[in-house]
Motif scaffolding. Structure first.
Motif, PDB file in Angstrom:
ATOM      1  N   THR A  89       0.848  -1.189   0.000  1.00 19.35           N
ATOM      2  CA  THR A  89       0.000   0.000   0.000  1.00 19.35           C
ATOM      3  C   THR A  89       0.884   1.240   0.000  1.00 19.35           C
ATOM      4  O   THR A  89       1.818   1.341   0.801  1.00 19.35           O
ATOM      5  N   ALA A 120      -2.047   5.964   3.230  1.00 15.40           N
ATOM      6  CA  ALA A 120      -1.522   4.879   4.065  1.00 15.40           C
ATOM      7  C   ALA A 120      -0.347   4.241   3.358  1.00 15.40           C
ATOM      8  O   ALA A 120      -0.239   4.268   2.128  1.00 15.40           O
ATOM      9  N   PRO A 123       2.671  -3.012   4.246  1.00 15.13           N
ATOM     10  CA  PRO A 123       2.784  -3.249   5.685  1.00 15.13           C
ATOM     11  C   PRO A 123       4.136  -2.785   6.244  1.00 15.13           C
ATOM     12  O   PRO A 123       5.161  -2.899   5.593  1.00 15.13           O
ATOM     13  N   TYR A 173      -1.015   4.494  13.408  1.00 15.74           N
ATOM     14  CA  TYR A 173      -0.958   3.129  12.893  1.00 15.74           C
ATOM     15  C   TYR A 173      -2.304   2.434  13.008  1.00 15.74           C
ATOM     16  O   TYR A 173      -3.115   2.772  13.879  1.00 15.74           O
ATOM     17  N   PHE A 174      -2.503   1.460  12.144  1.00 17.38           N
ATOM     18  CA  PHE A 174      -3.701   0.628  12.240  1.00 17.38           C
ATOM     19  C   PHE A 174      -3.397  -0.753  11.677  1.00 17.38           C
ATOM     20  O   PHE A 174      -2.466  -0.932  10.886  1.00 17.38           O
ATOM     21  N   ARG A 175      -4.198  -1.718  12.080  1.00 15.60           N
ATOM     22  CA  ARG A 175      -4.070  -3.079  11.582  1.00 15.60           C
ATOM     23  C   ARG A 175      -5.070  -3.308  10.454  1.00 15.60           C
ATOM     24  O   ARG A 175      -6.231  -2.944  10.551  1.00 15.60           O
ATOM     25  N   GLY A 176      -4.563  -3.936   9.373  1.00 20.31           N
ATOM     26  CA  GLY A 176      -5.430  -4.279   8.254  1.00 20.31           C
ATOM     27  C   GLY A 176      -6.033  -5.655   8.442  1.00 20.31           C
ATOM     28  O   GLY A 176      -5.989  -6.251   9.524  1.00 20.31           O
ATOM     29  N   ALA A 177      -6.562  -6.193   7.343  1.00 19.96           N
ATOM     30  CA  ALA A 177      -7.293  -7.452   7.417  1.00 19.96           C
ATOM     31  C   ALA A 177      -6.388  -8.677   7.388  1.00 19.96           C
ATOM     32  O   ALA A 177      -6.831  -9.776   7.678  1.00 19.96           O
ATOM     33  N   ASN A 183       0.303  -6.995   8.668  1.00 22.55           N
ATOM     34  CA  ASN A 183      -0.897  -6.184   8.465  1.00 22.55           C
ATOM     35  C   ASN A 183      -0.868  -4.852   9.208  1.00 22.55           C
ATOM     36  O   ASN A 183      -1.915  -4.287   9.525  1.00 22.55           O
ATOM     37  N   TYR A 185      -0.081  -0.878   9.226  1.00 16.77           N
ATOM     38  CA  TYR A 185       0.005   0.220   8.262  1.00 16.77           C
ATOM     39  C   TYR A 185       0.127   1.547   9.005  1.00 16.77           C
ATOM     40  O   TYR A 185      -0.328   1.694  10.138  1.00 16.77           O
ATOM     41  N   ARG A 187      -0.295   5.914   8.757  1.00 23.44           N
ATOM     42  CA  ARG A 187      -0.912   7.063   8.101  1.00 23.44           C
ATOM     43  C   ARG A 187       0.107   8.203   8.083  1.00 23.44           C
ATOM     44  O   ARG A 187       0.319   8.862   9.110  1.00 23.44           O
ATOM     45  N   THR A 252      -2.290  -1.888  -3.595  1.00 19.50           N
ATOM     46  CA  THR A 252      -3.646  -2.314  -3.245  1.00 19.50           C
ATOM     47  C   THR A 252      -4.721  -1.555  -4.013  1.00 19.50           C
ATOM     48  O   THR A 252      -5.868  -2.004  -4.057  1.00 19.50           O
TER      49      THR A 252
END
Length: 339
Positions: A89, A120, A123, A173-177, A183, A185, A187, A252
């Motif tokens: 991404t 974003a 990973p 930060y955040f977790r993807g699927a 996973n 990511y 910002r 992505t």
């Protein structure tokens, strides 16, 4: 008795001050180790362990004349390049992508952003000692990474950069699927208040018309022990299409990864003093010094020399005759290979 009482009071106040200092130190150290390998959430997905104090002391900000300071630093993001981490991404928005060898013959990417900040990037994975030297060429860059080997953390803290792991900036930060650890990511807009612009890219690269000569080479493949990169010239796009381990690289959002220039840089790669959780030694890539390279642009390959005298310098690429070797405008990939 009065003297004894005063002495006892001084000792009590001293103990309280020492305890306060220890708590403050624990909070500061935890801000970096949370989310890091070996403290907080390890980079390989193992259960979290309590962070230890003593891990990190930030490097002092160097004193520079006000006019020499840039409005914003570049953002460097350490990106996972395992098969399970693809598609990436935000990789297409990077100005420069460095390809580094890591444990087990695999690779990771260090993407540098200056002209554009995507929504974003990822990973995101852990930093390596190689990154610290490589990033010295920039003015206190922000480094987004998931963590680091515990003994490496003090070096990260002393490096002239802004360390921005999840433990310091959980809001970024955040977790993807996907599955942990592939996973995570970041910002970018939550780490940088402004896009720094191309003037912040103090890489030493020069851009412009291609030099004379060159050998037609529409396809170049670079192999690591457990990774493979293929760059194929696409005349319709005037870019190189990238394939990772034989599969076309796309982000992505469905867009292909298409750098304008590819550099295959011959460097010394040696064992470092660090290893992963399985005991595999981490290779250290020496990016200060000099050597040879191949520069791919316009479907041709050019023999080149590279030179980076000091860590604070960018890398200059020249022809074998000593003339600057210009890159094409657009994204640059630099692939480090063993000399």
């Amino acid at each position: 008795m009065a003297a004894v009482g005063k002495s006892t009071g001084r000792r009590a106040r001293g103990r309280r001050a020492a305890a306060t200092a220890v708590v403050a130190g624990a909070v500061a150290a935890g801000s970096l180790t949370a989310g890091c390998a070996g403290g907080g959430t390890p980079d390989d997905g193992r259960p979290p362990r309590p962070p230890r104090t003593a891990a990190w002391t930030p490097a002092p900000v160097p004193s520079r004349p006000q006019q020499a300071r840039r409005a914003a630093p570049v953002l460097a993001v350490k990106i996972d390049n395992a098969r399970a981490a693809r598609p990436h991404t935000g990789l297409g928005a990077a100005d420069v992508v460095y390809v580094e060898p890591v444990e087990g013959g695999l690779s990771r990417l260090l993407a540098v952003y200056a002209s554009t900040l995507p929504e974003a990037v990822g990973p995101v994975r852990s930093a390596r000692e190689t990154d610290l030297e490589l990033l010295r060429q920039f003015d206190r860059p922000a480094l987004a990474f998931s963590g680091a080997q515990r003994r490496l953390l003090p070096l990260v803290g002393r490096a002239p950069l802004r360390a921005e792991p999840p433990g310091r900036r959980p809001d970024a930060y955040f977790r993807g699927a996907g599955a942990v650890p592939h996973n995570l990511y970041v910002r970018p807009h939550r780490l940088l208040r402004a896009t720094p612009g191309v003037s912040a890219l103090t890489t030493g690269f020069s851009y412009g018309a291609a030099p004379d000569g060159g050998v037609p080479e529409p396809v170049r493949t670079v192999r690591y022990p457990a990774a493979r990169f293929t760059f194929t010239w696409d005349g319709s796009r005037q870019r190189y299409r990238v394939a990772l381990d034989g599969t076309a690289a796309a982000t992505t959002d469905g867009r292909p990864v298409v750098p304008s220039t590819v550099v295959v840089q011959n460097v010394r790669i040696r064992p470092s003093g660090y290893a992963d959780s399985r005991g595999h030694n981490t290779p250290y890539t020496e990016t200060v010094g000099s050597g040879t390279a191949k520069v791919l642009r316009g479907g041709k390959a050019y023999d080149a020399l590279w030179k980076r005298p000091e860590p604070g310098d960018g890398t200059r690429f020249t022809t074998v005759d000593g003339e600057p070797l210009n890159f094409a405008t657009g994204q640059v990939w630099v692939v480090f290979v063993r000399a």
